[in-house]
Scaffold this motif. Structure first.
Motif, PDB file in Angstrom:
ATOM      1  N   ASP A   1      44.143  82.383  58.115  1.00 48.25           N
ATOM      2  CA  ASP A   1      45.357  81.691  57.690  1.00 48.25           C
ATOM      3  C   ASP A   1      45.413  80.260  58.212  1.00 48.25           C
ATOM      4  O   ASP A   1      45.220  80.008  59.398  1.00 48.25           O
ATOM      5  CB  ASP A   1      46.575  82.466  58.202  1.00 48.25           C
ATOM      6  CG  ASP A   1      47.818  82.099  57.425  1.00 48.25           C
ATOM      7  OD1 ASP A   1      48.319  82.953  56.695  1.00 48.25           O
ATOM      8  OD2 ASP A   1      48.270  80.940  57.540  1.00 48.25           O
TER       9      ASP A   1
ATOM     10  N   GLU B   1      45.096  88.103  60.462  1.00 49.92           N
ATOM     11  CA  GLU B   1      45.064  87.154  59.333  1.00 49.92           C
ATOM     12  C   GLU B   1      44.347  85.875  59.784  1.00 49.92           C
ATOM     13  O   GLU B   1      44.856  84.765  59.610  1.00 49.92           O
ATOM     14  CB  GLU B   1      46.480  86.829  58.835  1.00 49.92           C
ATOM     15  CG  GLU B   1      47.390  88.030  58.612  1.00 49.92           C
ATOM     16  CD  GLU B   1      47.031  88.875  57.405  1.00 49.92           C
ATOM     17  OE1 GLU B   1      46.110  88.483  56.657  1.00 49.92           O
ATOM     18  OE2 GLU B   1      47.629  89.946  57.231  1.00 49.92           O
TER      19      GLU B   1
ATOM     20  N   PRO C   1      50.078  84.623  62.129  1.00 49.58           N
ATOM     21  CA  PRO C   1      50.277  83.293  61.559  1.00 49.58           C
ATOM     22  C   PRO C   1      51.716  82.984  61.168  1.00 49.58           C
ATOM     23  O   PRO C   1      52.068  81.840  60.962  1.00 49.58           O
ATOM     24  CB  PRO C   1      49.397  83.313  60.303  1.00 49.58           C
ATOM     25  CG  PRO C   1      49.323  84.733  59.913  1.00 49.58           C
ATOM     26  CD  PRO C   1      49.409  85.529  61.189  1.00 49.58           C
ATOM     27  N   GLU C   2      52.552  83.996  61.062  1.00 46.38           N
ATOM     28  CA  GLU C   2      53.845  83.781  60.415  1.00 46.38           C
ATOM     29  C   GLU C   2      54.904  84.550  61.185  1.00 46.38           C
ATOM     30  O   GLU C   2      54.728  85.729  61.464  1.00 46.38           O
ATOM     31  CB  GLU C   2      53.736  84.357  58.997  1.00 46.38           C
ATOM     32  CG  GLU C   2      54.750  83.917  58.020  1.00 46.38           C
ATOM     33  CD  GLU C   2      54.381  82.578  57.399  1.00 46.38           C
ATOM     34  OE1 GLU C   2      55.261  81.705  57.428  1.00 46.38           O
ATOM     35  OE2 GLU C   2      53.251  82.413  56.908  1.00 46.38           O
TER      36      GLU C   2
ATOM     37  N   LYS D   1      51.635  87.944  52.650  1.00 48.96           N
ATOM     38  CA  LYS D   1      50.585  88.522  53.476  1.00 48.96           C
ATOM     39  C   LYS D   1      51.138  89.528  54.473  1.00 48.96           C
ATOM     40  O   LYS D   1      52.269  89.422  54.925  1.00 48.96           O
ATOM     41  CB  LYS D   1      49.856  87.415  54.237  1.00 48.96           C
ATOM     42  CG  LYS D   1      50.804  86.484  54.932  1.00 48.96           C
ATOM     43  CD  LYS D   1      50.093  85.218  55.348  1.00 48.96           C
ATOM     44  CE  LYS D   1      51.093  84.098  55.534  1.00 48.96           C
ATOM     45  NZ  LYS D   1      50.497  82.801  55.653  1.00 48.96           N
TER      46      LYS D   1
ATOM     47  N   ARG E   1      40.594  78.664  49.950  1.00 50.01           N
ATOM     48  CA  ARG E   1      42.005  78.914  50.205  1.00 50.01           C
ATOM     49  C   ARG E   1      42.639  79.653  49.022  1.00 50.01           C
ATOM     50  O   ARG E   1      43.432  80.576  49.207  1.00 50.01           O
ATOM     51  CB  ARG E   1      42.721  77.585  50.447  1.00 50.01           C
ATOM     52  CG  ARG E   1      44.017  77.745  51.183  1.00 50.01           C
ATOM     53  CD  ARG E   1      44.685  76.411  51.438  1.00 50.01           C
ATOM     54  NE  ARG E   1      43.849  75.481  52.183  1.00 50.01           N
ATOM     55  CZ  ARG E   1      43.692  74.191  51.871  1.00 50.01           C
ATOM     56  NH1 ARG E   1      44.286  73.691  50.828  1.00 50.01           N
ATOM     57  NH2 ARG E   1      42.941  73.419  52.624  1.00 50.01           N
TER      58      ARG E   1
ATOM     59  N   GLN F   1      41.635  83.275  49.107  1.00 50.14           N
ATOM     60  CA  GLN F   1      42.343  84.006  50.170  1.00 50.14           C
ATOM     61  C   GLN F   1      43.798  84.276  49.796  1.00 50.14           C
ATOM     62  O   GLN F   1      44.292  85.394  49.900  1.00 50.14           O
ATOM     63  CB  GLN F   1      42.282  83.198  51.473  1.00 50.14           C
ATOM     64  CG  GLN F   1      40.886  83.174  52.059  1.00 50.14           C
ATOM     65  CD  GLN F   1      40.691  82.090  53.095  1.00 50.14           C
ATOM     66  OE1 GLN F   1      41.467  81.144  53.176  1.00 50.14           O
ATOM     67  NE2 GLN F   1      39.637  82.216  53.886  1.00 50.14           N
TER      68      GLN F   1
ATOM     69  N   SER G   1      40.945  90.160  59.225  1.00 47.48           N
ATOM     70  CA  SER G   1      41.393  89.631  57.939  1.00 47.48           C
ATOM     71  C   SER G   1      40.786  90.429  56.788  1.00 47.48           C
ATOM     72  O   SER G   1      39.708  91.007  56.926  1.00 47.48           O
ATOM     73  CB  SER G   1      40.990  88.164  57.794  1.00 47.48           C
ATOM     74  OG  SER G   1      41.339  87.689  56.511  1.00 47.48           O
TER      75      SER G   1
ATOM     76  N   GLN H   1      45.228  87.939  48.949  1.00 49.83           N
ATOM     77  CA  GLN H   1      46.279  88.471  49.827  1.00 49.83           C
ATOM     78  C   GLN H   1      47.526  88.844  49.024  1.00 49.83           C
ATOM     79  O   GLN H   1      48.111  89.900  49.236  1.00 49.83           O
ATOM     80  CB  GLN H   1      46.667  87.439  50.895  1.00 49.83           C
ATOM     81  CG  GLN H   1      45.594  87.173  51.935  1.00 49.83           C
ATOM     82  CD  GLN H   1      45.417  88.311  52.919  1.00 49.83           C
ATOM     83  OE1 GLN H   1      46.279  89.180  53.036  1.00 49.83           O
ATOM     84  NE2 GLN H   1      44.303  88.323  53.621  1.00 49.83           N
TER      85      GLN H   1
ATOM     86  N   GLN I   1      54.061  81.907  50.069  1.00 48.27           N
ATOM     87  CA  GLN I   1      53.095  82.656  50.870  1.00 48.27           C
ATOM     88  C   GLN I   1      53.726  83.312  52.097  1.00 48.27           C
ATOM     89  O   GLN I   1      53.112  84.188  52.709  1.00 48.27           O
ATOM     90  CB  GLN I   1      51.926  81.771  51.276  1.00 48.27           C
ATOM     91  CG  GLN I   1      52.319  80.605  52.129  1.00 48.27           C
ATOM     92  CD  GLN I   1      51.092  79.992  52.780  1.00 48.27           C
ATOM     93  OE1 GLN I   1      50.119  80.665  53.042  1.00 48.27           O
ATOM     94  NE2 GLN I   1      51.151  78.692  53.012  1.00 48.27           N
TER      95      GLN I   1
END
Ligand SMILES: Nc1ncnc2c1ncn2[C@@H]1O[C@H](COP(=O)(O)OP(=O)(O)OP(=O)(O)O)[C@@H](O)[C@H]1O
Ligand SMILES: [Zn+2]
Length: 720
Positions: free
Chosen positions: A315, A312, A244-245, A538, A567, A570, A347, A574, A534
């Motif tokens: 996400d 993840e 996701p990142e 994570k 959310r 989560q 996840s 995380q 964030q």
């Protein structure tokens, strides 16, 4: 018999267009071609071929076939599926599939090599050039520079046949994963999960699994073994890991490199276009066997995709909200289905959708309930801010400060988590009460002290912070309200003047290289206190991080959209999960004004399953996802009257369908963005309803004025 080619163009057009195939061109489905469109020449992809002539109106011909690697059939099917799913035109997902081709192909380099022929006449200058050439092939310019002679000397040697020009392909090879390297020895539960995934791969065909393991349980280790199994199956098989990142890619790439002795191909917006081109070609050609990337990597032209891992998976960054709107987790499942591949969703805090699919047996449910080795899950404590508030104008409460002091004294690291960029989320005038807003949008300007600017996080608009209130003209009257990470950093520096403190947010860490450097120095223990959004909360492993302080645990509970509770759970689980991942035990302290809230109680009790059950029951009663389906219609335009007329017209032609409810039109909470007024409808449908069919039919019933833009958002995550 002449043939007609349907050519899909990577632009928002409703369908593929027909062109005549010129004699002898020998087109195939998936080929890249250029075609005329009005006065322009555009590139597109052949999606179908059929016998026939152009009928009454002769068709324009395909102009040329490009020699880029053709799109494999799976990609074409996927593009089509994605468009239907999003109730959008297929040109959009096609544009995403062709994104790697925007940069021209790398040309082969021209270099000079020795031929062995002696020049007729030898000079000291020529000797130097030949000596330089003996060290390996180089360009003429490089040779001249190395020998310290003019280009003419080099050219003379070429003319006399002592040097010859050859072409070298630019480096397009991808390192071959070494499957003989020994795997990490897995613990028993990890091994059990890896075995199931291996069996699923062995059975072949489409399969889906939810890898549901607490933070630090070693999900990455498990899916690395699934990757090894997929690669071992067949010398051509390929795997895709979605993250996701961007900040996470480096760490994951490093783990792949350690496991397979080969760096995977990388795909995200931070990869430079020439490199993206090489990755695209490497994926199409099959040399790139492991790809680690962001959601758009789903559109790469894999030839033999056997495994997709969505790490993840809960996400919300997997939801693309602009342009072509899609949820990459759902599309990953679709692509796996099309390719007959295994998809693994991983996840520590799976989405309710995926948990529901696991509970109902649609996905294999693989659980890891403990951290690897001696590491324990962190203790989670709540700090009741009503009882122990921070000092006025400050954000860290005495119990949190005390815990940080102890952590620092032990030489361990703390992370302060606040999911809010900038210095202060709001600036107002204490003389007249005016809140600073961006001129053409309904959103507050966020103060950024590093840059001294007020920024709209919605549109990117920014201005210098004014000296006087633009509304009443009072000087020195603007005050910053509430905290962002920069303000928390300021407070931490004030409290711990000798500590090494850094901020991790998307404005302070500009690119992948900066993110990598910051993650590395945190992992190496060079930072005592990391203040983070964030982006850092994570996936990472920081061995010496033992305290996580959540500055505002209530933040994402406000706003109250459908997923607010989920959310928040989560995000905080995380963030807390970064603490104590190695030998030293960790703890997380959550600052809250509502310690009795169900979400915070569930976090404190570490009882995810109870939380999930309660949340699922609420959703079921309301018919909300995953029990029902949602879609939004967002209409916007600069002309308020035209917009009103359109949404009224649309409201009047809602198709009659059982199991569907339509709410709206209503002013969107963000009623004005970039000078465009916005209106919304929300549609709720039972699961058995063909929601996409309903939306397409509805939209087609009302003419859309030129000034109005209509966006359909299937499965919305944002309700603004
Ligand atoms: N079998 C193993 N042998 C040695 N080390 C392991 C093993 N399994 C996990 N670890 C280590 O434990 C740490 C956590 O593992 P990993 O990052 O895979 O967890 P995760 O489940 O992906 O966590 P999160 O969901 O929090 O990101 C890592 O440092 C990893 O190297
Ligand atoms: Zn004022």
């Amino acid at each position: 018999m002449p043939r007609i080619a349907s050519v899909l163009l990577p632009m928002p057009l409703p369908e593929a267009f027909d062109y005549a195939e010129p004699e002898g061109l020998g087109l195939a489905v998936g080929d890249h071609v250029t075609v005329p469109l009005g006065p322009r020449v555009i590139r597109g992809v052949v999606t179908a071929l059929r016998d026939g002539t152009g009928g009454n109106r002769p068709l324009k011909p395909v102009l040329e076939r490009l020699d880029d690697p053709p799109l494999p059939p799976g990609v074409l099917t996927f593009v089509d599926w994605a468009a239907r799913y999003a109730v959008d035109v297929a040109g959009w997902p096609l544009a995403m599939a062709l994104r790697g081709l925007r940069h021209p192909p790398a040309r082969p380099d021209k270099v000079l090599v020795l031929t062995g022929t002696e020049p007729a006449r030898m000079t000291p200058a020529r000797l130097k050039v030949l000596a330089a050439a003996r060290e390996g092939p180089k360009s003429g310019a490089a040779l001249a520079a190395l020998a310290g002679v003019s280009a003419g000397v080099v050219k003379g040697l070429v003319d006399e046949g002592a040097l010859a020009i050859t072409l070298i392909e630019p480096d397009s090879r991808f390192p071959v994963p070494d499957l003989t390297l020994p795997p990490q020895s897995l613990n028993a539960s990890q091994q059990a999960c890896a075995d199931v995934l291996g069996d699923m791969l062995g059975e072949g065909g489409f399969q889906a699994a939810l890898l549901d393991g607490v933070t630090g349980s070693g999900k990455t280790e498990v899916y690395l073994e699934a990757v090894a199994a997929a690669l071992a199956e067949d010398p051509d098989s390929q795997v895709l890991i979605l993250l996701p990142e961007i900040a996470l890619t480096q760490a994951v790439m490093a783990r792949f490199e350690a496991r397979f002795g080969a760096v995977p191909a990388e795909w995200h917006s931070g990869v430079a276009p020439p490199k993206r081109r090489r990755v695209w070609e490497g994926v199409a050609g099959g040399q790139a066997r492991i790809v680690v990337g962001a959601r758009s990597a789903l559109f790469l032209p894999f030839r033999k995709l056997r495994l997709i891992v969505v790490d993840e998976e809960h996400d919300s960054s997997f939801k693309q909200e602009e342009g072509f709107i899609y949820q990459a987790r759902d599309l990953a499942v679709a692509r796996a289905k099309i390719e007959g591949a295994l998809v693994v969703l991983a996840s520590a805090t799976p989405s309710l959708e995926s948990l529901f699919n696991a509970q109902s047996g649609r996905y294999r449910w693989l659980r890891l309930s403990a951290r690897h080795g001696a590491a324990q899950l962190p203790d989670i404590g709540l700090i009741d801010l009503r009882e122990t508030p921070p000092e006025p104008g400050r954000w860290l409460s005495p119990p949190l400060i005390k815990a940080m002091t102890v952590t620092l004294a032990r030489g361990e690291q703390s992370m302060l988590f606040l999911n809010r960029r900038g210095y202060a989320p709001l600036v107002l005038c204490k003389a007249c009460g005016e809140k600073m807003k961006s001129p053409d949008s309904d959103s507050w300007l966020v103060e950024h002290r590093y840059t001294g600017r007020l920024v709209c996080h919605l549109t990117g608009f920014s201005m210098k912070k004014p000296e006087a209130c633009p509304h009443c003209g009072a000087r020195d009257s603007l005050v910053s309200i509430g905290p962002g990470v920069e303000r928390v950093e300021e407070e931490a520096r004030f409290l711990f003047p000798t500590a090494r403190i850094a901020v991790f947010s998307s404005d302070t860490v500009m690119d992948a290289a900066a993110a990598r450097a910051l993650v590395a120095s945190m992992a190496a223990g060079e930072i005592d206190i990391l203040v983070a959004t964030q982006a850092a909360a994570k996936g990472h492993n920081f061995p010496n991080l033992t305290l996580v302080g959540v500055v505002d645990a209530d933040l994402s509970l406000r706003g109250g959209d459908l997923r607010a509770g989920e959310r928040t759970f989560q995000l905080l689980a995380q963030a807390a999960g970064r603490a104590g991942r190695h030998e030293k035990p960790g703890r997380a302290l959550l600052q809250t004004y509502s310690p009795d809230h169900a979400v915070l109680q569930a976090l404190k009790a570490q009882d995810r399953d109870a939380f999930v059950e309660a949340e699922l029951r609420m959703r079921e009663e309301a018919g909300l996802p995953p029990f029902g389906r949602l879609a939004a219609v967002i209409a916007s335009g600069p002309d308020g009257a035209a917009l009103d007329a359109y949404v009224e017209a649309l409201a009047a032609v809602i198709p009659n369908a059982e199991g569907v409810e339509v709410f709206g039109p209503a002013d969107a909470p963000l009623g004005l963005v970039r000078g465009r007024r916005r209106k919304r409808f929300l549609v709720r449908a039972d699961r058995r309803v063909d929601l996409q069919g309903f939306m397409a039919a509805w939209r087609a019933r009302a003419r859309i004025p030129n000034s109005v833009r209509v966006v359909i958002d299937i499965d919305p995550y944002s309700f603004l």
